[in-house]
Design a protein around this motif. Structure first.
Motif, PDB file in Angstrom:
ATOM      1  N   SER A   9      13.834  -3.537  17.781  1.00 16.18           N
ATOM      2  CA  SER A   9      13.031  -3.401  18.998  1.00 16.18           C
ATOM      3  C   SER A   9      13.655  -4.200  20.138  1.00 16.18           C
ATOM      4  CB  SER A   9      11.595  -3.886  18.752  1.00 16.18           C
ATOM      5  OG  SER A   9      10.943  -3.085  17.800  1.00 16.18           O
ATOM      6  N   MET A  10      14.162  -5.383  19.830  1.00 20.59           N
ATOM      7  CA  MET A  10      14.828  -6.195  20.851  1.00 20.59           C
ATOM      8  C   MET A  10      15.991  -5.442  21.480  1.00 20.59           C
ATOM      9  SD  MET A  10      13.833  -9.426  21.537  1.00 20.59           S
ATOM     10  CE  MET A  10      15.351 -10.267  21.979  1.00 20.59           C
ATOM     11  N   LEU A  11      16.651  -4.581  20.684  1.00 21.05           N
ATOM     12  CA  LEU A  11      17.860  -3.905  21.155  1.00 21.05           C
ATOM     13  C   LEU A  11      17.648  -2.415  21.330  1.00 21.05           C
ATOM     14  CD1 LEU A  11      20.358  -5.892  18.932  1.00 21.05           C
ATOM     15  CD2 LEU A  11      19.836  -6.254  21.334  1.00 21.05           C
ATOM     16  N   GLU A  12      16.399  -1.972  21.459  1.00 22.06           N
ATOM     17  CA  GLU A  12      16.106  -0.566  21.706  1.00 22.06           C
ATOM     18  C   GLU A  12      16.642  -0.157  23.079  1.00 22.06           C
ATOM     19  OE1 GLU A  12      14.981   3.228  21.781  1.00 22.06           O
ATOM     20  OE2 GLU A  12      14.864   1.949  20.004  1.00 22.06           O
ATOM     21  N   VAL A  13      17.258   1.013  23.139  1.00 24.59           N
ATOM     22  CA  VAL A  13      17.915   1.446  24.372  1.00 24.59           C
ATOM     23  C   VAL A  13      17.110   2.509  25.110  1.00 24.59           C
ATOM     24  CG1 VAL A  13      19.996   2.487  25.366  1.00 24.59           C
ATOM     25  CG2 VAL A  13      20.192   0.869  23.459  1.00 24.59           C
ATOM     26  N   SER A  14      16.834   3.644  24.466  1.00 20.69           N
ATOM     27  CA  SER A  14      16.227   4.784  25.166  1.00 20.69           C
ATOM     28  C   SER A  14      14.891   4.425  25.808  1.00 20.69           C
ATOM     29  CB  SER A  14      16.036   5.954  24.196  1.00 20.69           C
ATOM     30  OG  SER A  14      17.275   6.404  23.702  1.00 20.69           O
ATOM     31  N   ASP A  15      13.980   3.854  25.019  1.00 25.73           N
ATOM     32  CA  ASP A  15      12.664   3.498  25.564  1.00 25.73           C
ATOM     33  C   ASP A  15      12.800   2.467  26.686  1.00 25.73           C
ATOM     34  OD1 ASP A  15      11.280   5.123  23.714  1.00 25.73           O
ATOM     35  OD2 ASP A  15      11.497   3.589  22.185  1.00 25.73           O
ATOM     36  N   SER A  16      13.714   1.506  26.500  1.00 26.91           N
ATOM     37  CA  SER A  16      13.858   0.440  27.492  1.00 26.91           C
ATOM     38  C   SER A  16      14.399   0.970  28.820  1.00 26.91           C
ATOM     39  CB  SER A  16      14.795  -0.644  26.945  1.00 26.91           C
ATOM     40  OG  SER A  16      14.272  -1.204  25.760  1.00 26.91           O
ATOM     41  N   LEU A  17      15.411   1.830  28.759  1.00 21.01           N
ATOM     42  CA  LEU A  17      16.011   2.346  29.983  1.00 21.01           C
ATOM     43  C   LEU A  17      15.074   3.278  30.734  1.00 21.01           C
ATOM     44  CD1 LEU A  17      19.727   3.108  28.977  1.00 21.01           C
ATOM     45  CD2 LEU A  17      18.789   1.089  30.095  1.00 21.01           C
ATOM     46  N   ILE A  18      14.241   4.013  30.009  1.00 24.37           N
ATOM     47  CA  ILE A  18      13.399   5.024  30.648  1.00 24.37           C
ATOM     48  C   ILE A  18      12.058   4.455  31.087  1.00 24.37           C
ATOM     49  CG2 ILE A  18      12.129   7.181  30.223  1.00 24.37           C
ATOM     50  CD1 ILE A  18      14.476   8.085  28.517  1.00 24.37           C
ATOM     51  N   LEU A  19      11.432   3.631  30.243  1.00 24.95           N
ATOM     52  CA  LEU A  19      10.072   3.188  30.531  1.00 24.95           C
ATOM     53  C   LEU A  19      10.025   1.960  31.442  1.00 24.95           C
ATOM     54  CD1 LEU A  19       8.383   3.664  27.035  1.00 24.95           C
ATOM     55  CD2 LEU A  19       8.277   5.165  29.036  1.00 24.95           C
ATOM     56  N   ALA A  20      11.036   1.120  31.425  1.00 21.28           N
ATOM     57  CA  ALA A  20      11.049  -0.072  32.295  1.00 21.28           C
ATOM     58  C   ALA A  20      11.719   0.292  33.613  1.00 21.28           C
ATOM     59  CB  ALA A  20      11.780  -1.213  31.612  1.00 21.28           C
ATOM     60  N   GLN A  21      10.927   0.515  34.636  1.00 24.11           N
ATOM     61  CA  GLN A  21      11.469   0.938  35.921  1.00 24.11           C
ATOM     62  C   GLN A  21      11.281  -0.112  37.016  1.00 24.11           C
ATOM     63  OE1 GLN A  21      10.315   4.917  37.002  1.00 24.11           O
ATOM     64  NE2 GLN A  21      10.552   5.688  34.929  1.00 24.11           N
ATOM     65  N   ASP A  22      10.747  -1.262  36.643  1.00 25.03           N
ATOM     66  CA  ASP A  22      10.593  -2.381  37.562  1.00 25.03           C
ATOM     67  C   ASP A  22      11.314  -3.572  36.942  1.00 25.03           C
ATOM     68  OD1 ASP A  22       9.710  -4.669  38.944  1.00 25.03           O
ATOM     69  OD2 ASP A  22       7.791  -3.743  39.434  1.00 25.03           O
ATOM     70  N   ASP A  23      12.200  -4.231  37.712  1.00 21.66           N
ATOM     71  CA  ASP A  23      13.000  -5.324  37.171  1.00 21.66           C
ATOM     72  C   ASP A  23      12.155  -6.446  36.565  1.00 21.66           C
ATOM     73  OD1 ASP A  23      15.260  -4.000  37.818  1.00 21.66           O
ATOM     74  OD2 ASP A  23      15.890  -5.329  39.459  1.00 21.66           O
ATOM     75  N   ALA A  24      10.938  -6.610  37.039  1.00 19.23           N
ATOM     76  CA  ALA A  24      10.087  -7.676  36.511  1.00 19.23           C
ATOM     77  C   ALA A  24       9.765  -7.457  35.039  1.00 19.23           C
ATOM     78  CB  ALA A  24       8.789  -7.755  37.312  1.00 19.23           C
ATOM     79  N   PHE A  25       9.851  -6.207  34.561  1.00 18.59           N
ATOM     80  CA  PHE A  25       9.510  -5.886  33.180  1.00 18.59           C
ATOM     81  C   PHE A  25      10.732  -5.511  32.346  1.00 18.59           C
ATOM     82  CE2 PHE A  25       5.832  -4.790  35.847  1.00 18.59           C
ATOM     83  CZ  PHE A  25       4.864  -5.610  35.286  1.00 18.59           C
ATOM     84  N   ASN A  26      11.929  -5.755  32.859  1.00 17.72           N
ATOM     85  CA  ASN A  26      13.153  -5.345  32.159  1.00 17.72           C
ATOM     86  C   ASN A  26      13.256  -5.961  30.769  1.00 17.72           C
ATOM     87  OD1 ASN A  26      14.214  -3.673  34.054  1.00 17.72           O
ATOM     88  ND2 ASN A  26      15.833  -5.047  34.734  1.00 17.72           N
TER      89      ASN A  26
END
Length: 577
Positions: free
Chosen positions: A506-523
């Protein structure tokens, strides 16, 4: 034993979670792609498939997946055979080294390969030194041959999953069947081809299908190579229009293609892979490993060491890149420094992204583990109508592309969250990425990694006698109390292995992280690495990204060591679709 009322309530709670966070977003994607005001339609699908670049993206992704799976098989099969069937000095340590590629996500490995294959990289430095190239006209191998780089990284990262499954399968082959073939004159190759491999084919399929789907739908690695002519990146490029019917049609096409290929492969290669909840029957007696002579041992050492050395080249390059002062046209950096690691620690946005990833991953781990305990318990201990359906639903995310689920979340929860805001349930839309994606990221991580936790729990329950549970029930303990006080402590090692795998992945998940986190505060940290690498931050980008990648390697390395120590040879059983 049939489930009681409490168990049914928990089963329904798990079903409700899956309905909201798995089936609802996927259904929304299908509705947008295949429905219009006048009724069902294939108009949007036809429009998407009529575009030449989309057809090229589908073909490229399929080609990448096929080649990656073949190369991973070429690496994994002989390694697994030597590990399971032979004995030679150093086998234990060499087998552990084979897992090294798993500690570096392939999209981070692209940073290392860029330094090796770039116009001023290691390969060109060696060619110039050997007089085979002109310093003024070097080739950008990284940019000119991105497909080869993607395939190399994916194959070297994923073959250990196939290797683990094959080792577990070979260990369970009844040696009497192989002995019978040898007794009638069959040679080693014929025994393997006609007897051994058909018996381990379910294990091979269980690993190969994960490798294939992972490679087919991988988003991070092609992005890091700037190879955008694949379907996953084409979907990623449409995140600005998640409600577009054609965008959703593209997601549906990918999901249908994955499903068709999965079931087709299962019908031809995977018969029996799902019997007994994915576990092969245990052999009646253990096979005696063949002790290799001096020449055979040297060959085994050469095979294991050669593959491991090739696989860790990106790891070494990432570590050196995170420490380099200058590294231009030289095989090794001109000097080493910790400045890039310090820079990463001094930047507020890197520290916040690490903190965010820890919070999201801990939440996902707690959620997945709580569900895995009860799901594993009822799958192994209870008999009820719908047991097979529950098992299939739980394992579905392992074969579901992450980009499909993330895109479903992207457009499925906006209106839903707004309704809860208007109803006064909360003051902010926590189910919309542009506002606050925390709950969506935790849910997405938990859904994607739940199969690993469930498989770990199932393996523990299958190896634990139910006698103590029955004794507790007989003196009046409730099923919930029995599970918590008796069963969970007995399977704690398996649950811990599943938990640390869920957390690390989960720490290194890519697809969900790149798509769902669209505000730098939640990166999350993976999105920060990508943004640094793509020069979206005005810092010494790739070196700081490499420093974060090194920390990711340390995390995954510790995770795999812990999981391997807790589960041993059973570790491969949790990487099954």
């Amino acid at each position: 034993m049939r489930p009681d009322r409490t168990t049914w309530v928990l089963i329904l709670a798990v079903a409700a979670f899956f309905a909201v966070f798995l089936f609802y977003p996927i259904a929304g994607v299908f509705e947008s792609a295949l429905w219009e005001s006048t009724g069902p339609t294939l108009h949007y699908v036809r429009n998407v498939l009529a575009k030449a670049n989309i057809r090229e993206g589908l073909a490229n992704a399929l080609g990448l997946a096929v080649v990656t799976t073949i190369l991973a098989s070429v690496l994994a099969v002989p390694l697994a055979y030597f590990q399971a069937k032979t004995e030679f000095p150093g086998k234990r340590w060499l087998g552990a080294g084979i897992l090294a590629p798993m500690i570096l996500p392939p999209f981070v490995g692209a940073i290392g390969l860029k330094q090796i294959l770039g116009p001023y990289g290691v390969l060109n430095a060696m060619l110039v030194w050997a007089g085979l190239a002109d310093r003024a006209a070097t080739t950008d191998w990284f940019g000119v041959y991105p497909v080869a780089g993607v395939v190399a990284l994916q194959s070297l990262h994923l073959f250990p999953i196939l290797y683990l499954n094959l080792v577990a399968g070979l260990a369970n082959v009844d040696p009497s069947l192989e002995d019978a073939a040898r007794n009638v004159g069959a040679g080693p190759w014929r025994v393997f081809r006609r007897v051994t491999f058909p018996l381990v084919r379910p294990s091979y399929f269980a690993g190969a299908v994960i490798v294939f789907i992972w490679a087919l739908t991988d988003l991070g690695t092609p992005l890091m190579f700037n190879y955008r002519e694949v379907i996953a990146v084409q979907i990623f490029d449409r995140i600005g229009e998640p409600s577009s019917p054609e965008s959703n049609a593209l997601v549906v096409i990918l999901l249908v293609m994955v499903t068709a290929l999965y079931w087709g492969a299962r019908g031809t290669l995977g018969r029996g892979a799902f019997d007994g909840l994915g576990m092969m029957p245990v052999a009646t007696r253990a096979a005696a490993p063949v002790r290799l002579g001096r020449g055979g041992s040297a060959g085994a050492w050469l095979l294991f060491a050669g593959v491991t050395a090739a696989a860790i080249v990106p790891h070494v390059a990432v570590v050196l890149y995170s420490l380099k002062t200058e590294w231009v046209f030289t095989v090794l950096p001109s000097g080493l420094t910790l400045d890039h690691h310090r820079a990463a620690l001094e930047q507020a946005w890197t520290l916040s992204s690490i903190r965010n990833s820890v919070v999201y991953s801990l939440g996902a781990t707690a959620l997945a583990l709580a569900m895995a305990v009860w799901i594993g318990y009822v799958l192994v201990r209870k008999k009820f109508l719908g047991r097979g359906l529950l098992d299939a639903a739980v394992m579905l995310p392992l074969a579901l592309p992450g980009i499909v689920l993330a895109f479903g979340y992207l457009n499925g929860f906006a209106d839903w969250g707004d309704r809860l805001v208007r109803a006064g349930v909360w003051s902010e839309n926590y189910l919309y990425p542009q506002t606050n994606p925390v709950l969506l990221l935790i849910a997405a991580y938990a859904v994607r990694r739940l199969p690993l936790a469930v498989r770990s729990a199932v393996a523990g329950f299958q190896q634990t006698s139910r006698t103590l549970e029955e004794a507790a029930l007989s003196v009046g303990a409730s099923p919930a109390r029995t599970v918590w006080k008796i069963t969970v402590p007995l399977v704690a090692a398996n649950l811990a292995a599943g938990a640390i795998l869920v957390f690390a992945l989960s720490m290194l998940e890519v697809s969900d992280s790149l798509i769902l986190a669209q505000d730098d505060a939640f990166n999350p940290v993976t999105r920060t690495i990508y943004r640094i690498f793509s020069s979206e931050y005005a810092v010494t980008g790739e070196s700081v990204a490499s420093a974060l990648g090194v920390w990711a390697m340390v995390l995954l390395g510790a995770t795999l060591l812990g999981a391997s120590a807790l589960m041993g040879k059973r570790l491969g059983a949790i990487f099954r679709a």
